[in-house]
Design a protein around this motif. Structure first.
Motif, PDB file in Angstrom:
ATOM      1  N   ALA A 155      -4.157  14.062  33.370  1.00 15.14           N
ATOM      2  CA  ALA A 155      -4.411  12.653  33.008  1.00 15.14           C
ATOM      3  C   ALA A 155      -4.299  12.428  31.502  1.00 15.14           C
ATOM      4  O   ALA A 155      -4.209  11.291  31.044  1.00 15.14           O
ATOM      5  N   PHE A 156      -4.303  13.535  30.737  1.00 16.65           N
ATOM      6  CA  PHE A 156      -4.310  13.414  29.274  1.00 16.65           C
ATOM      7  C   PHE A 156      -2.945  13.684  28.642  1.00 16.65           C
ATOM      8  O   PHE A 156      -2.843  13.813  27.431  1.00 16.65           O
ATOM      9  N   ALA A 157      -1.900  13.768  29.470  1.00 15.88           N
ATOM     10  CA  ALA A 157      -0.588  14.200  28.964  1.00 15.88           C
ATOM     11  C   ALA A 157      -0.079  13.334  27.814  1.00 15.88           C
ATOM     12  O   ALA A 157       0.598  13.831  26.912  1.00 15.88           O
ATOM     13  N   GLU A 158      -0.383  12.020  27.808  1.00 19.82           N
ATOM     14  CA  GLU A 158       0.130  11.136  26.750  1.00 19.82           C
ATOM     15  C   GLU A 158      -0.860  10.926  25.606  1.00 19.82           C
ATOM     16  O   GLU A 158      -0.595  10.190  24.670  1.00 19.82           O
ATOM     17  N   MET A 159      -2.008  11.555  25.717  1.00 25.18           N
ATOM     18  CA  MET A 159      -3.078  11.365  24.711  1.00 25.18           C
ATOM     19  C   MET A 159      -2.679  11.986  23.373  1.00 25.18           C
ATOM     20  O   MET A 159      -2.196  13.117  23.342  1.00 25.18           O
ATOM     21  N   PRO A 160      -2.886  11.287  22.236  1.00 31.59           N
ATOM     22  CA  PRO A 160      -2.659  11.943  20.941  1.00 31.59           C
ATOM     23  C   PRO A 160      -3.533  13.192  20.852  1.00 31.59           C
ATOM     24  O   PRO A 160      -4.747  13.112  21.061  1.00 31.59           O
ATOM     25  N   PRO A 161      -2.940  14.368  20.558  1.00 35.60           N
ATOM     26  CA  PRO A 161      -3.702  15.625  20.640  1.00 35.60           C
ATOM     27  C   PRO A 161      -4.936  15.647  19.748  1.00 35.60           C
ATOM     28  O   PRO A 161      -5.956  16.236  20.107  1.00 35.60           O
ATOM     29  N   PRO A 205     -12.239  16.143  20.152  1.00 39.60           N
ATOM     30  CA  PRO A 205     -13.433  15.431  19.676  1.00 39.60           C
ATOM     31  C   PRO A 205     -13.988  14.409  20.670  1.00 39.60           C
ATOM     32  O   PRO A 205     -15.197  14.215  20.741  1.00 39.60           O
ATOM     33  N   LEU A 206     -13.121  13.789  21.454  1.00 36.63           N
ATOM     34  CA  LEU A 206     -13.579  12.655  22.277  1.00 36.63           C
ATOM     35  C   LEU A 206     -13.608  12.950  23.773  1.00 36.63           C
ATOM     36  O   LEU A 206     -14.260  12.223  24.535  1.00 36.63           O
ATOM     37  N   PHE A 207     -12.900  13.987  24.203  1.00 38.36           N
ATOM     38  CA  PHE A 207     -12.825  14.281  25.641  1.00 38.36           C
ATOM     39  C   PHE A 207     -13.095  15.775  25.840  1.00 38.36           C
ATOM     40  O   PHE A 207     -12.167  16.579  26.021  1.00 38.36           O
ATOM     41  N   ALA A 231     -13.794  19.547  26.914  1.00 32.78           N
ATOM     42  CA  ALA A 231     -13.341  20.346  28.059  1.00 32.78           C
ATOM     43  C   ALA A 231     -14.514  20.669  28.965  1.00 32.78           C
ATOM     44  O   ALA A 231     -15.608  21.002  28.512  1.00 32.78           O
ATOM     45  N   LEU A 232     -14.255  20.563  30.289  1.00 37.59           N
ATOM     46  CA  LEU A 232     -15.252  20.930  31.301  1.00 37.59           C
ATOM     47  C   LEU A 232     -14.543  21.833  32.298  1.00 37.59           C
ATOM     48  O   LEU A 232     -14.155  21.394  33.373  1.00 37.59           O
ATOM     49  N   GLY A 233     -14.301  23.082  31.917  1.00 35.07           N
ATOM     50  CA  GLY A 233     -13.549  23.980  32.795  1.00 35.07           C
ATOM     51  C   GLY A 233     -12.134  23.485  32.967  1.00 35.07           C
ATOM     52  O   GLY A 233     -11.395  23.307  32.015  1.00 35.07           O
ATOM     53  N   GLU A 234     -11.762  23.191  34.226  1.00 32.78           N
ATOM     54  CA  GLU A 234     -10.396  22.748  34.541  1.00 32.78           C
ATOM     55  C   GLU A 234     -10.207  21.242  34.369  1.00 32.78           C
ATOM     56  O   GLU A 234      -9.207  20.689  34.800  1.00 32.78           O
ATOM     57  N   SER A 235     -11.178  20.578  33.801  1.00 29.23           N
ATOM     58  CA  SER A 235     -11.053  19.129  33.601  1.00 29.23           C
ATOM     59  C   SER A 235     -11.639  18.770  32.231  1.00 29.23           C
ATOM     60  O   SER A 235     -12.039  19.649  31.467  1.00 29.23           O
ATOM     61  N   ARG A 236     -11.657  17.474  31.944  1.00 27.48           N
ATOM     62  CA  ARG A 236     -12.258  17.014  30.702  1.00 27.48           C
ATOM     63  C   ARG A 236     -13.180  15.833  30.986  1.00 27.48           C
ATOM     64  O   ARG A 236     -12.904  15.019  31.872  1.00 27.48           O
ATOM     65  N   GLY A 237     -14.247  15.739  30.202  1.00 31.87           N
ATOM     66  CA  GLY A 237     -15.167  14.613  30.323  1.00 31.87           C
ATOM     67  C   GLY A 237     -14.890  13.587  29.231  1.00 31.87           C
ATOM     68  O   GLY A 237     -13.850  13.618  28.567  1.00 31.87           O
ATOM     69  N   VAL A 238     -15.819  12.668  29.062  1.00 32.23           N
ATOM     70  CA  VAL A 238     -15.699  11.616  28.047  1.00 32.23           C
ATOM     71  C   VAL A 238     -16.940  11.712  27.157  1.00 32.23           C
ATOM     72  O   VAL A 238     -18.068  11.799  27.653  1.00 32.23           O
ATOM     73  N   SER A 239     -16.734  11.695  25.849  1.00 31.42           N
ATOM     74  CA  SER A 239     -17.855  11.908  24.928  1.00 31.42           C
ATOM     75  C   SER A 239     -18.893  10.793  25.057  1.00 31.42           C
ATOM     76  O   SER A 239     -18.549   9.650  25.392  1.00 31.42           O
ATOM     77  N   HIS A 288     -12.661   4.119  18.211  1.00 32.89           N
ATOM     78  CA  HIS A 288     -13.353   5.249  17.584  1.00 32.89           C
ATOM     79  C   HIS A 288     -12.498   5.825  16.465  1.00 32.89           C
ATOM     80  O   HIS A 288     -12.990   6.118  15.369  1.00 32.89           O
ATOM     81  N   GLN A 289     -11.203   5.972  16.734  1.00 32.97           N
ATOM     82  CA  GLN A 289     -10.280   6.522  15.740  1.00 32.97           C
ATOM     83  C   GLN A 289     -10.265   5.637  14.485  1.00 32.97           C
ATOM     84  O   GLN A 289     -10.308   6.129  13.351  1.00 32.97           O
ATOM     85  N   HIS A 290     -10.231   4.340  14.706  1.00 30.26           N
ATOM     86  CA  HIS A 290     -10.186   3.396  13.586  1.00 30.26           C
ATOM     87  C   HIS A 290     -11.483   3.475  12.778  1.00 30.26           C
ATOM     88  O   HIS A 290     -11.464   3.541  11.535  1.00 30.26           O
ATOM     89  N   ALA A 291     -12.610   3.484  13.477  1.00 25.71           N
ATOM     90  CA  ALA A 291     -13.910   3.533  12.790  1.00 25.71           C
ATOM     91  C   ALA A 291     -14.071   4.845  12.032  1.00 25.71           C
ATOM     92  O   ALA A 291     -14.550   4.863  10.890  1.00 25.71           O
ATOM     93  N   HIS A 292     -13.650   5.941  12.661  1.00 26.87           N
ATOM     94  CA  HIS A 292     -13.784   7.260  12.051  1.00 26.87           C
ATOM     95  C   HIS A 292     -12.966   7.325  10.754  1.00 26.87           C
ATOM     96  O   HIS A 292     -13.447   7.826   9.735  1.00 26.87           O
ATOM     97  N   ALA A 293     -11.749   6.794  10.793  1.00 27.25           N
ATOM     98  CA  ALA A 293     -10.883   6.824   9.608  1.00 27.25           C
ATOM     99  C   ALA A 293     -11.521   6.056   8.453  1.00 27.25           C
ATOM    100  O   ALA A 293     -11.283   6.365   7.278  1.00 27.25           O
TER     101      ALA A 293
END
Ligand SMILES: C[S@@+](CC[C@H](N)C(=O)[O-])C[C@H]1O[C@@H](n2cnc3c(N)ncnc32)[C@H](O)[C@@H]1O
Length: 283
Positions: A172-178, A183-185, A187-195, A133-138
């Motif tokens: 689970a997202f600690a290593e994710m590029p911020p 845009p892709l995950f 927030a769902l309260g105390e967690s995150r979903g997937v777009s 997604h990042q590559h396509a978006h760029a």
């Protein structure tokens, strides 16, 4: 699971010669579809010990009796035998290398098939989707993401249920590029979903890497990380040969830092990065 006769082996402490381990493993293999013999013995002993502690069983025969008296324990044991630890962008450097070298090469190939083998609860598969997604978006080419198909497989049903739910704790997202997070995950309260954009690229199915056919043929990229490390040498080689057959010519294999291509399969893969254990199919 079928009822099983009790294993008549002496109750000596684990680690001692003839401690009943072999008989217990034969019993587990006979009663479940889990191919214990493919895994390293010390890993099996460690994982079985987790359940023995939980059930206060002090020897392998004692634990065999627990299995006899409570067949539900087989499910808890299988859960313990499959180590399901994972997270998004786990060992981030490997994902950075994929972003720089693998994804751009695949983008030029057009339709792209990806297999996240031993995906656990899906974080790895969704991370690869995020890279595309990042590559396509760029490049302003998001519409071309429709040609990317990512299949995540695992032997563990509970992990796959979590992958389908696609709702993850924040750690689970600690290593994710911020920059990818919001845009892709979402927030769902105390967690995150997937777009929805990522979910549309990924599907999950159950499969045993050592016994079942691959989910498709002609993969352009296979990502299998933190899985073969648990296997014995023969099973590792067999799995790498399976991956070779499942890859399209020139397709990439990403093993990540802790695993490597050894033995007979070496001649079938050329290293792209020896450090991050990224290879291409050459033969
Ligand atoms: C430690 S997790 C790795 C998850 C992810 N690949 C990562 O690196 O974060 C290992 C996964 O391999 C799966 N696994 C182990 N043996 C397997 C087999 N024979 N077939 C399919 N999956 C298997 C386990 O169920 C577990 O979910």
């Amino acid at each position: 699971m079928t009822p099983h006769a009790r294993v008549p082996v002496p109750a000596v402490p684990p680690g001692t010669a003839d401690d009943g381990f072999t008989a217990l493993v034969a019993k587990i293999t006979a009663e479940t579809s889990f191919g214990c013999s493919s895994y390293k013995e010390r890993c099996l002993r460690r994982r079985i010990a987790v359940r023995m502690r939980a059930r206060s069983a002090e020897s392998y025969p004692a634990y065999a009796q627990v299995l006899d008296s409570d067949t539900g324990e087989y499910l808890r044991l299988l859960d313990a035998l499959t180590v399901n630890v994972t997270r998004f962008f786990r060992d981030r450097v490997t994902f950075d290398l994929m972003a720089a070298q693998v994804i751009p090469a695949l983008w030029q190939r057009g339709a792209t098939r990806v297999w996240s083998a031993g995906t656990a609860s899906g974080e790895e598969a969704y991370s690869v989707a995020a890279l595309f997604h990042q590559h396509a978006h760029a490049r302003g080419e998001e519409e071309a993401l429709a040609r990317v198909r990512i299949t995540g497989t695992d032997i563990d049903r509970a992990s796959l249920d979590a992958a389908h739910r696609a709702c993850y704790a924040l750690h689970a997202f600690a290593e994710m590029p911020p920059e990818l997070l919001d845009p892709l995950f979402p927030a769902l309260g105390e967690s995150r979903g997937v777009s929805p954009a990522l979910r549309a690229m990924v599907r999950f199915e159950r499969g045993d890497l050592l016994r079942d056919p691959p989910p498709a043929a002609g993969f352009d990229l296979i990502v299998c990380r933190n899985v073969i490390i648990y296997l014995g040498q023969a099973a590792q080689e067999e799995l790498l040969l399976r991956f070779h057959r499942a890859l399209a010519p020139g397709g990439f294999l990403v093993l990540g830092r802790v695993e490597t291509v050894l033995g007979a399969p070496r001649r079938l893969f050329a290293p792209v990065s020896t450090r991050e254990r990224v290879y291409r199919r050459v033969a």
